[in-house]
Scaffold this active site. Sequence first.
Site, PDB file in Angstrom:
ATOM      1  N   GLN A  75       6.056   3.237  -3.071  1.00  0.00           N
ATOM      2  CA  GLN A  75       6.992   2.412  -3.829  1.00  0.00           C
ATOM      3  C   GLN A  75       6.448   0.998  -4.033  1.00  0.00           C
ATOM      4  O   GLN A  75       6.595   0.407  -5.099  1.00  0.00           O
ATOM      5  CB  GLN A  75       8.351   2.345  -3.107  1.00  0.00           C
ATOM      6  CG  GLN A  75       9.035   3.692  -2.925  1.00  0.00           C
ATOM      7  CD  GLN A  75       9.438   4.330  -4.240  1.00  0.00           C
ATOM      8  OE1 GLN A  75       9.410   3.706  -5.300  1.00  0.00           O
ATOM      9  NE2 GLN A  75       9.792   5.606  -4.187  1.00  0.00           N
ATOM     10  N   THR A 123       0.820  -1.217   0.000  1.00  0.00           N
ATOM     11  CA  THR A 123       0.000   0.000   0.000  1.00  0.00           C
ATOM     12  C   THR A 123       0.857   1.272   0.000  1.00  0.00           C
ATOM     13  O   THR A 123       0.336   2.365  -0.160  1.00  0.00           O
ATOM     14  CB  THR A 123      -0.956   0.026   1.209  1.00  0.00           C
ATOM     15  OG1 THR A 123      -0.184  -0.197   2.397  1.00  0.00           O
ATOM     16  CG2 THR A 123      -2.018  -1.052   1.095  1.00  0.00           C
ATOM     17  N   GLY A 124       2.152   1.142   0.190  1.00  0.00           N
ATOM     18  CA  GLY A 124       3.028   2.316   0.130  1.00  0.00           C
ATOM     19  C   GLY A 124       3.240   2.756  -1.314  1.00  0.00           C
ATOM     20  O   GLY A 124       2.924   2.026  -2.252  1.00  0.00           O
ATOM     21  N   HIS A 182      28.098   2.254   1.138  1.00  0.00           N
ATOM     22  CA  HIS A 182      27.708   0.887   1.471  1.00  0.00           C
ATOM     23  C   HIS A 182      28.515   0.494   2.698  1.00  0.00           C
ATOM     24  O   HIS A 182      29.733   0.569   2.707  1.00  0.00           O
ATOM     25  CB  HIS A 182      28.050  -0.077   0.339  1.00  0.00           C
ATOM     26  CG  HIS A 182      27.082  -0.066  -0.780  1.00  0.00           C
ATOM     27  ND1 HIS A 182      27.113  -0.973  -1.794  1.00  0.00           N
ATOM     28  CD2 HIS A 182      26.041   0.738  -1.046  1.00  0.00           C
ATOM     29  CE1 HIS A 182      26.142  -0.738  -2.642  1.00  0.00           C
ATOM     30  NE2 HIS A 182      25.473   0.303  -2.208  1.00  0.00           N
ATOM     31  N   LYS A 227      -4.372  -2.952   6.760  1.00  0.00           N
ATOM     32  CA  LYS A 227      -4.967  -2.465   5.514  1.00  0.00           C
ATOM     33  C   LYS A 227      -5.556  -3.586   4.671  1.00  0.00           C
ATOM     34  O   LYS A 227      -5.772  -3.427   3.462  1.00  0.00           O
ATOM     35  CB  LYS A 227      -3.936  -1.664   4.718  1.00  0.00           C
ATOM     36  CG  LYS A 227      -3.606  -0.373   5.449  1.00  0.00           C
ATOM     37  CD  LYS A 227      -2.537   0.439   4.784  1.00  0.00           C
ATOM     38  CE  LYS A 227      -2.298   1.705   5.625  1.00  0.00           C
ATOM     39  NZ  LYS A 227      -1.026   2.357   5.312  1.00  0.00           N
ATOM     40  N   GLU A 281      17.146  -0.647   3.060  1.00  0.00           N
ATOM     41  CA  GLU A 281      18.491  -0.246   3.426  1.00  0.00           C
ATOM     42  C   GLU A 281      18.412   0.288   4.859  1.00  0.00           C
ATOM     43  O   GLU A 281      17.346   0.728   5.292  1.00  0.00           O
ATOM     44  CB  GLU A 281      18.935   0.869   2.462  1.00  0.00           C
ATOM     45  CG  GLU A 281      20.382   1.228   2.564  1.00  0.00           C
ATOM     46  CD  GLU A 281      20.766   2.354   1.594  1.00  0.00           C
ATOM     47  OE1 GLU A 281      19.914   2.795   0.815  1.00  0.00           O
ATOM     48  OE2 GLU A 281      21.920   2.787   1.650  1.00  0.00           O
ATOM     49  N   GLU A 333      32.826  -5.412  -4.842  1.00  0.00           N
ATOM     50  CA  GLU A 333      33.233  -4.082  -4.377  1.00  0.00           C
ATOM     51  C   GLU A 333      34.294  -4.263  -3.312  1.00  0.00           C
ATOM     52  O   GLU A 333      34.339  -5.296  -2.648  1.00  0.00           O
ATOM     53  CB  GLU A 333      32.043  -3.348  -3.727  1.00  0.00           C
ATOM     54  CG  GLU A 333      31.014  -2.877  -4.711  1.00  0.00           C
ATOM     55  CD  GLU A 333      29.791  -2.266  -4.020  1.00  0.00           C
ATOM     56  OE1 GLU A 333      29.874  -1.937  -2.820  1.00  0.00           O
ATOM     57  OE2 GLU A 333      28.765  -2.140  -4.692  1.00  0.00           O
TER      58      GLU A 333
END
Lengths: 395, 309
Positions: free
Chosen positions: B18, B15-16, B247, B41, B96, B210
């Site tokens: 994004q 429901t958000g 990160h 909801k 995140e 990385e």
Amino acid sequence: MKLLEHHGKQLLERGGLRVPVSGVASSAEEARDVASRIGSRVVVKAQVPTGKRGKSGAVLFADSADEAAEVAERLLALSVDGYPVHEVLVEECADIERELYAAVLNDPVSKGPLVLFSTSGGMDIEEVNRATPELVRRHPVDITRGLDAEEALEVVAGTDLPDAARGAVADALVRLYGVYRDSDADLAEVNPLVLTRAGDVVALDAKISIDPGSEPRQEAVVAAAPESAQEQLTELERRGRELGLQLIELDGDVGVLANGAGLTMTTLDVVHHYGGRAANFLEIGGDAYTKATPALSLVLDNPRVKSLLVNFCGAFARTDVMAEGVVAALEELRPDVPVFFTIHGTGEEEAVRLVRERLGVEPYDLMDDAVRAAVAAAASAAPAPSTAPVSAEVR
Amino acid sequence: MLVRSGESVIVQGITGRQGSYWSQRMAECGTRVVAGVSPGKGGREVAGVRVYDSVAEAAARHQVDATVLFVPPMAAREAALDAVSAGVRKVVFLAEHVPAQDVMEVLARARESGAQVLGPNTAGLVVPGETSVGIMPGFAPNIFRPGNVGVVSRSGSLGTLVCLNLVTAGFGQSAFVGIGGDPILGTTTLDAVRTLDADERTHAVVLVGEIGGVMEEEAAAYVATMTKPVVAYIAGRTAPPGKRMGHAGAIVTDGRGSGESKVAALTEAGATVVDVPSQIGDALRAAGAQAGEPDAAVRSSVREASPSR
């Protein structure tokens, strides 16, 4: 967030570990007062969030209050590992029988907490671990069960710890684990944890760092941490931090704006590959993708910037939203440095159209071409003024 | 972890803003989004699917093979545990800044119940032409196209660039697995490489690492045993040491986490390590990977014959 020793010791004490009698001083006078209150030989330790203080002369001993004042004055004039010393901890000397090492940390390999324990604690623990790794016990903990006394006894079993001390040391491990959990630490380390001649277990040092993701729910701990203990920032870096943007100033002349840490690091690598040097690391990935306008002004406020490279690869971050922010900033600031774009991913068509129509600039299809052009433009510009940046230093 | 076209996916936090936006975009990529979950909801309809109060309720009405979490970091633990305890076997954990100890707790519970977790701090995974679970642009044909190269990346933005380069070079992907940028991850580089090695449609692997952490070094030991060609790129090799780059995993800690250490370990293991992402296509060809038909045979022996860098 790394806590200073005295702050970490407060957490240990609250968690039920024994720590020596001590006081914090920010002047020679205060150090004298603390030392005379303690009334015995003291150790005076610079309060800086970095390791190996013993080896860098930041820990000194004093036999009298006057001597404590004297060594405090010396320490307060020092910088250790780039951190100016604002405070010292004046602490009673422990009657040490044995130096141990204990830590709890987040372990990516076992994907859970890891307890480290050694009966060969002290300044040389890293060398001990390198030469004789079997002397450092590694014990993964099931976070859903926690560490109880019985399990902690297993950690110390098989070491050369005297039988009489095992219970007290195991208890200290359980409490250290409790501090680690309660404060959302990603590291809670005590080195040395000492066994005194009287048979007590006392924490002589504390290295605690709080997991950054947990800071919002560790308000009290975070609020008690002094600003000076955190990273040393340049003016631009500090402004970035206030805007919620992570900027790191570098010494090159190609200004870089990209989204996501991975893509931004890569952009720096590619600039380097084609013979250029980036002026900064600045990423607006994740939720920061709506902050392109303030981010771009930060990049352009760096007087060394001779060309600007904008590299967007949208996944979650929409390139049309980021491009809109960049275009608005460029229209307002009208910088006299050339700008090179390369844009792909979510929102690409709209983003390319915006840049083309409002700036009259054609984005490059290939990132390498945009980087090459930006590097060449910076190289052909006038030589940069020689303002050496003081960069953020971490660890 | 891979999610195939036949599998049913629910969206937690649908429901958000994004959650609803990406539910539609995932469906456009072929993903079978069957329901959403947002506590309090239940009963609504969002992005064409029914919303439930809990994963257990959704699972009572629908087959649920995988869930993707569009929930804020402080609510992520509860949402993930809801999914794990309802028996969902694949959990894609996007958020995140989730407290690391919450993550470790979720991973411990997932291990007990046999669930796999991707993330946190991941952009998700894509099987081009079949599914996209997460926030990758799986709908962009210049970036994702069905093929036979499997891609593992910590970063979503860099993963996007690498996939773009692959398509530009004439390749397509069998799968993209974004493992996430946090230090504590449910699926490590090694886990993802194993999955791609076992995947029949994957004929070559691109490993995008990385600086920081030791995941690439750990994966290298396995890479040495593989017959499929492996091409690697390690981001951040020119970053000044000791800089935090966003990160949490990308912190140069000691010898093992550095770019040099990773390049050395992967090179030793027989992978071709490139300096910049635009070299990946050529490196794949040199290592014997063929673009085009996903069933093209891969000459596994070529890897030994082609010196790295």
